[in-house]
Design an enzyme around this catalytic site. Structure first.
Site, short mmCIF file in Angstrom:
data_model
loop_
_atom_site.label_atom_id
_atom_site.label_comp_id
_atom_site.label_asym_id
_atom_site.label_seq_id
_atom_site.Cartn_x
_atom_site.Cartn_y
_atom_site.Cartn_z
CG HIS A 171 -0.36 0.30 2.65
ND1 HIS A 171 -0.18 -1.00 3.24
CD2 HIS A 171 0.42 1.02 3.07
CE1 HIS A 171 0.45 -0.38 4.65
NE2 HIS A 171 0.46 0.76 4.86
CD GLU A 230 -2.29 3.53 6.69
OE1 GLU A 230 -2.07 3.51 7.51
OE2 GLU A 230 -0.52 2.37 5.91
CG HIS A 257 1.25 11.46 -9.91
ND1 HIS A 257 2.44 11.78 -10.52
CD2 HIS A 257 1.54 9.67 -10.87
CE1 HIS A 257 2.68 10.54 -11.46
NE2 HIS A 257 2.67 9.70 -10.85
CD GLU A 303 0.05 9.51 -14.84
OE1 GLU A 303 0.74 9.37 -15.76
OE2 GLU A 303 0.80 8.69 -13.65
#
Length: 316
Positions: A171, A230, A257, A303
């Site tokens: 994550h 998260e 990003h 994005e």
């Protein structure tokens, strides 16, 4: 023209790095492979895409656009020779916002020892503090890399071997000001599901884990997964009118990003437009007509790219 959010993927997270050779070496030590490099000499930067790609990985040998759990490293030429250049890790002011990336490992004690033996530093070792089941290594730019175990920590005590080919990029963590607004954005607008929630009222924060897992209902074991987001919410920030997190793209820069790949880029952007998102870059802006960027409630850039697996249904 339609888009199906169940086909979306949380494709990658982007970090700016000072020296790509040192950074790639570090993440390769963690078991990742360089699956794609995109040189941009005219613009004076290169992009490095790393992921877990062994035969036992979740998406072995899959093309970059059709997988989750990719780490994109952006290198702007010359930073490696600039003694004053240092990306912001996201964990201190004035650049606090992005928190960390996280890998899951087989045997956490052995995995941490292997990292330490290679000469890499830690923000938090397993033996530090009260949380003895998690560690944070530091990459060459001092970005935090959380290390968690697939197995119970007490079951791996005394095991001296670890197999990096079994690791996963689990994550990416970002801090959010208002959990309600952020959850609504990532679920209702980007189509993610809430996988699980961890509440810590005594410490004053909650953690929300989201991803593209159809049918998830806030009860998912997220450790075996890749492509998880998260969100960390510290109580009370939503009530502070002047409070904001740093998006990583204004000075001091660091994190860049998050990225999702979609089934039909034009239809997905049309849907986002109808949802009333704030845009950083529409498809029609600038020279790059095959990529868009939307802003989440905290101003983090998201994005949006075409998953070429579905290119027959898309003009991109």
């Amino acid at each position: 023209m339609a888009t199906d959010t169940s086909k979306y993927k949380f494709n990658h997270s982007m970090l700016r790095v000072k020296d790509p050779h040192r950074s790639v070496k570090f993440y390769e030590h963690l078991g990742m492979s360089l699956i794609q490099k995109i040189p941009q000499p005219d613009a004076k930067f290169d992009l490095y895409f790393l992921a877990y790609d062994s035969p036992t990985a979740i998406s072995p040998k899959a093309p970059w656009y059709d997988r989750q759990g990719i780490l994109e490293l952006t290198h702007n030429y010359g930073t490696e020779n600039d003694p004053d250049y240092k990306p912001a890790s996201g964990n201190s002011d004035p650049g606090r916002g992005f928190g960390h990336v996280c890998i899951t490992v087989d045997n956490i004690q052995a995995a941490c020892q292997r990292i330490e033996d290679a000469g890499y530093k830690f923000q938090k070792k397993l033996s530090d503090g009260r949380m003895r089941h998690v560690a944070f290594a530091l990459d060459p730019d001092d970005y935090w890399v959380e290390i968690v175990s697939d197995n119970k920590v007490e079951d791996t005590e005394g095991i001296n071997e670890t197999d990096p080919s079994t690791y996963r990029f689990n994550h990416t963590m970002i801090r959010v000001k208002d959990h309600s607004k952020s959850l609504r954005f990532y679920q209702d607008i980007l189509g993610m599901s809430l996988l699980r929630t961890s509440e810590s009222p005594s410490s004053g924060f909650n953690l929300y884990f989201l991803g593209y897992v159809p049918g998830a209902n806030n009860d998912v074991n997220t450790k075996p997964l890749e492509g998880v987001l998260e969100l960390t919410w510290n109580y009370g920030t939503e009530k502070d009118e002047g409070f904001r997190y740093h998006d990583g793209n204004s000075e001091p820069q660091g994190f860049g990003h998050l990225a999702i790949s979609v089934d039909d880029l034009d239809a997905a952007c049309q849907r986002l437009e109808e949802k009333g998102v704030s845009w950083k870059k529409r498809l029609t802006d600038g020279r790059m007509k095959n990529v868009a960027f939307v802003l989440d409630p905290d101003g983090y850039w998201i994005e949006v790219v075409q998953n070429e697996r579905y290119k027959e249904t898309s003009k991109y």
